[in-house]
Design an enzyme around this catalytic site. Structure first.
Site, mmCIF file in Angstrom:
data_model
loop_
_atom_site.group_PDB
_atom_site.id
_atom_site.type_symbol
_atom_site.label_atom_id
_atom_site.label_comp_id
_atom_site.label_asym_id
_atom_site.label_seq_id
_atom_site.Cartn_x
_atom_site.Cartn_y
_atom_site.Cartn_z
ATOM 1 N N ARG A 23 0.753 -1.385 -0.022
ATOM 2 C CA ARG A 23 -0.182 0.150 -0.322
ATOM 3 C C ARG A 23 0.775 1.189 0.126
ATOM 4 O O ARG A 23 0.673 2.220 -0.638
ATOM 5 C CB ARG A 23 -0.898 -0.045 1.181
ATOM 6 N N CYS A 44 -5.315 -18.562 17.072
ATOM 7 C CA CYS A 44 -5.919 -18.575 18.151
ATOM 8 C C CYS A 44 -7.484 -19.041 18.082
ATOM 9 O O CYS A 44 -8.078 -19.295 18.981
ATOM 10 C CB CYS A 44 -6.060 -17.157 18.597
ATOM 11 N N ARG A 71 -3.480 -8.004 -3.818
ATOM 12 C CA ARG A 71 -2.927 -6.834 -3.349
ATOM 13 C C ARG A 71 -1.367 -6.741 -4.048
ATOM 14 O O ARG A 71 -0.400 -5.908 -3.530
ATOM 15 C CB ARG A 71 -2.530 -6.954 -1.869
ATOM 16 N N TRP A 460 -17.022 2.080 41.920
ATOM 17 C CA TRP A 460 -15.375 1.739 41.530
ATOM 18 C C TRP A 460 -15.315 0.575 41.096
ATOM 19 O O TRP A 460 -15.592 -0.693 41.361
ATOM 20 C CB TRP A 460 -14.694 1.666 42.870
#
Lengths: 476, 476
Positions: A23, A44, A71, A460
């Site tokens: 790019r 993962c 690309r 909190w």
């Protein structure tokens, strides 16, 4: 510079670098060599594919080979780089048509890491797997598939090792699974196997699961696994994977006894693939991963390393460390792609921020959690653990959230933190990670203006409760 | 110092200060004057009490009068402080037994804020409410209660205005509710009324809901409200609440027409209760709230102000600002309690971090969101909005998360951010709030090591995607 930007490895770091570089500098040639058939796959996601929450292996490709082609990346799969000559600025490549030398202008080593399994006898038996490649993951899923309902498995997906998948698809699914190792992979695979109603045994040599997350998180995860029917063998070292006498696994033997199992997964860690540069002037760090500077460049000009094979600077210690994680690989790869294109971009520090799901328990960790490691880095650590509600006490659906924060006694500097809970717990670790990135003290964190609304947080936030208690202890 | 620490107001700031002070300095007398019957009630929980998710008003007391007594706080309810003499160091108090002068050693003004409703004609009619006191909230819930099933209402709870609650409990529940104002209260009450199957009309003078959250969040919330059957009247100013001819509300008339309604809630904002010090040397800030320093002290020695009646320093602008929120009140009160006890403790900065739930839409905001406000503070703002997944694309249950980040063009300094989405969106604003507290640039935020695991976040968390896109725009 007429020679191309050559990238070794077509996963997160390599393809992030290639994409960003194209790019930024569409005129320069970018060649990516990937030794396998797969590129840019979501490591993962694999446990969730085995579990059945992800339908297809293809869903886990973040960039397909044809995307890469669009690309303008010259992606060569099944091409293994077997040597680097930094004097000649060439790499030696073994591809389907033989070996050749490829000149490079800049080089990025993005060779990743590999699962460690060798120390365990019997790891080569049929039905013993590591969950570190698409092929073995596909085989495990096929193995869990009832041959009468084969659509769960994917023998015909492009790029997959069809023979391996079909071999396990033909078998009756196992009734018992043994998992060796209680880290990310072990904990996630326990959830995956339990979803298939297997009898699951998890062996972990230390007494604690998820060691990098510290004891309070480890205890909550152990409790959760037990509640979900997983048999834990903590403090038991697996001595070998037993054979069934026919070349397949029959069970595992550990220091605590033996368990029959038709499927064994070994997840005892990974190590960086830095062997490619072993005989070059490129230096490795103490961890054995490749040493890099703040732009991801090695000690050799024009040679970069990024992702699971590289060390990076740690935000808390300021020293270099090896923490192989997905975002790090993507971010460093992207930065190197931009730097090589002429716009120097830091790869950023790492804090070792990680999150993991164990059934409904969400866990997070960041920074220095272990006191020995904190002392090695020159700190005098003090930790406090609190359990606080995730929502206002009167609002339904809240859950007990366990937060441990660690600070340096002398300076009050926050060193690290962990969290566990079932209600939006994991993502709260990002607050601590951002605090670490900015060298905050615990007192400063305590005064940070975090969000409060009954459905999302008590007045909190659990992180603030942790800071309040730790800061109180520091002041005493 | 023999005179007591006197606190005016028994809500979050006042009782946090009293509790902390008693812990730090058990020997000193602490007297809290509260004009009402209620103390320390959770303002933010009220819509959920009306909705029916919270069973009892008592669940929303964070400290009961007897808790206060156990802590050794001399809490005097139904005692209104009507004057302050800073020369004599006394306050004038009107209690059930008449008026008296109370000397103080230190004074904390924690008088809170009140709902603005006067500008709307008809606000006094029966069935028109603001949601800013326990009594009116109890009455609204009673009004929604079928007289045949009165256990939903709580006429007999201690401290409540029994007559008011019984009056509305006796009525048939309304079929249509009109809400005037599309801020926190308006949006949360829309959800509460919809849960009771009322026909809900929400009027908002600006074209956007939740103005402090910016347009992208406002649009998503409007969409959510409409999907849940709420009729929005955006850009319509309510001219008056109409009478039914019998002293009760009959509907509302706006610039866009009129709607019949048996119940009207006005939530058009609040203003600080700073009138008590109006004729004293204590200075107010531009907002009309009480000006304070970094310890919450006013310009008069020994006189402090905290909570919704006080200004505080803004983390982004460095100037003082009035942002009345629950954590701010608790934190500032606690710090003042500690400071007055002899341990000077900063109250901390505010970033205006806020989250709100609208049905299943979670929204967050922090810092400077509005460009005019950013320009007033001397910045040259640029914002970018992205929509990113909340989990890895292949992992089930993810949701589109809209993140808008704003930065200063010249310096790249992050100025603020907003977020909206249905999957763990709101709590992610804490990352941006922590970044603001540390004066991070967008580039630094982009390189922060945040958490990634498929069930919780994609490789690039939506906040990082926002930073990446905004940083790209800054670099162009």
């Amino acid at each position: 510079m007429s020679d191309p930007f050559v990238i070794v490895g077509g996963d997160a770091a390599g393809l992030s670098a290639a994409s960003k570089h194209r790019r930024e500098n569409p005129d320069r040639e970018v060649v990516v060599f990937e030794k396998g058939r797969w590129v840019s796959y979501a490591q993962c996601g694999m446990p969730y594919y085995v579990k059945g929450e992800v339908d297809s292996l293809l869903d886990m490709l973040s960039l397909t080979p044809s995307d890469a082609e669009e690309r303008g990346i010259d992606l060569r799969r099944e091409h293994e780089v077997v040597g680097v000559d930094t004097d000649a600025s060439t790499v030696s490549v073994e591809g389907p048509d033989g070996r050749f030398e490829q000149p490079y202008g800049d080089l990025l080593v993005a060779t990743g890491a590999q699962a460690v399994s060798e120390p365990i006898e019997g790891h080569h038996l049929g039905g013993a797997f590591t969950i570190h490649s698409m092929d073995s993951t596909a085989a495990v899923r096929a193995f869990l598939t009832d041959p009468a309902e084969p659509e769960f498995a994917e023998p015909n997906v492009e790029y997959v090792d069809t023979a391996l998948v079909e071999e396990f698809l033909a078998r009756e699914p196992p009734e018992t699974a043994a998992i060796v190792g209680g880290g990310y992979v072990g904990v996630e695979m326990a959830e995956a196997f339990a979803a298939h109603d297997l009898d699951v045994h998890l062996f972990q040599r230390p007494e604690q699961l998820l060691e990098p997350f510290g004891e309070p998180v480890g205890e909550r995860v152990a409790e959760t696994l037990r509640e979900n029917g997983v048999t834990l063998h903590l403090g038991e070292a697996v001595e070998r994977i037993e054979s069934d006498g026919n070349g397949d696994v029959g069970g595992v033997s550990s220091t605590g006894g033996s368990v029959d199992a038709g499927l064994v997964v070994v997840g005892i860690g990974i190590r960086p693939n830095s062997g490619l540069v072993a005989n070059t002037p490129v230096e490795l760090g103490e961890s054995g991963a490749i040493a890099t500077d703040r732009y991801g460049e090695t000690n050799v000009d024009g040679v970069y390393a990024a992702g699971d094979c590289a060390e990076m600077r740690h935000a808390v210690t300021g020293s270099h460390d090896w923490v192989p994680l997905g975002l790090t690989a993507n971010r460093a790869g992207r930065a190197v792609g931009q730097t090589v294109a002429g716009r120097p971009t830091p790869v950023g520090d790492i804090a070792g921020t990680a999150v993991v799901k164990a059934f409904d328990m969400e866990c997070g960790r960041t920074g220095l959690v272990d006191h020995d490691r904190a002392r090695d880095a020159g700190f005098d650590p003090l930790s406090k653990t609190v359990t606080a509600g995730s929502r206002s006490g009167y609002y339904p659906g809240g859950a007990e959230t366990t937060v441990t924060l660690t600070a340096d006694r002398g300076s009050g500097k926050l060193l690290g933190g962990t969290i566990a809970g079932t209600d939006r717990a994991a993502i709260r670790i990002d607050t601590v990670a951002t605090a670490l990135e900015n060298d905050m003290t615990v007192g400063e964190l305590e005064r940070t203006d975090l969000a409060y609304a009954p459905p999302f947080s008590p007045v909190w936030d659990p992180v603030l409760v942790g800071a309040k208690v730790l800061n109180g202890a520091l002041e005493d």
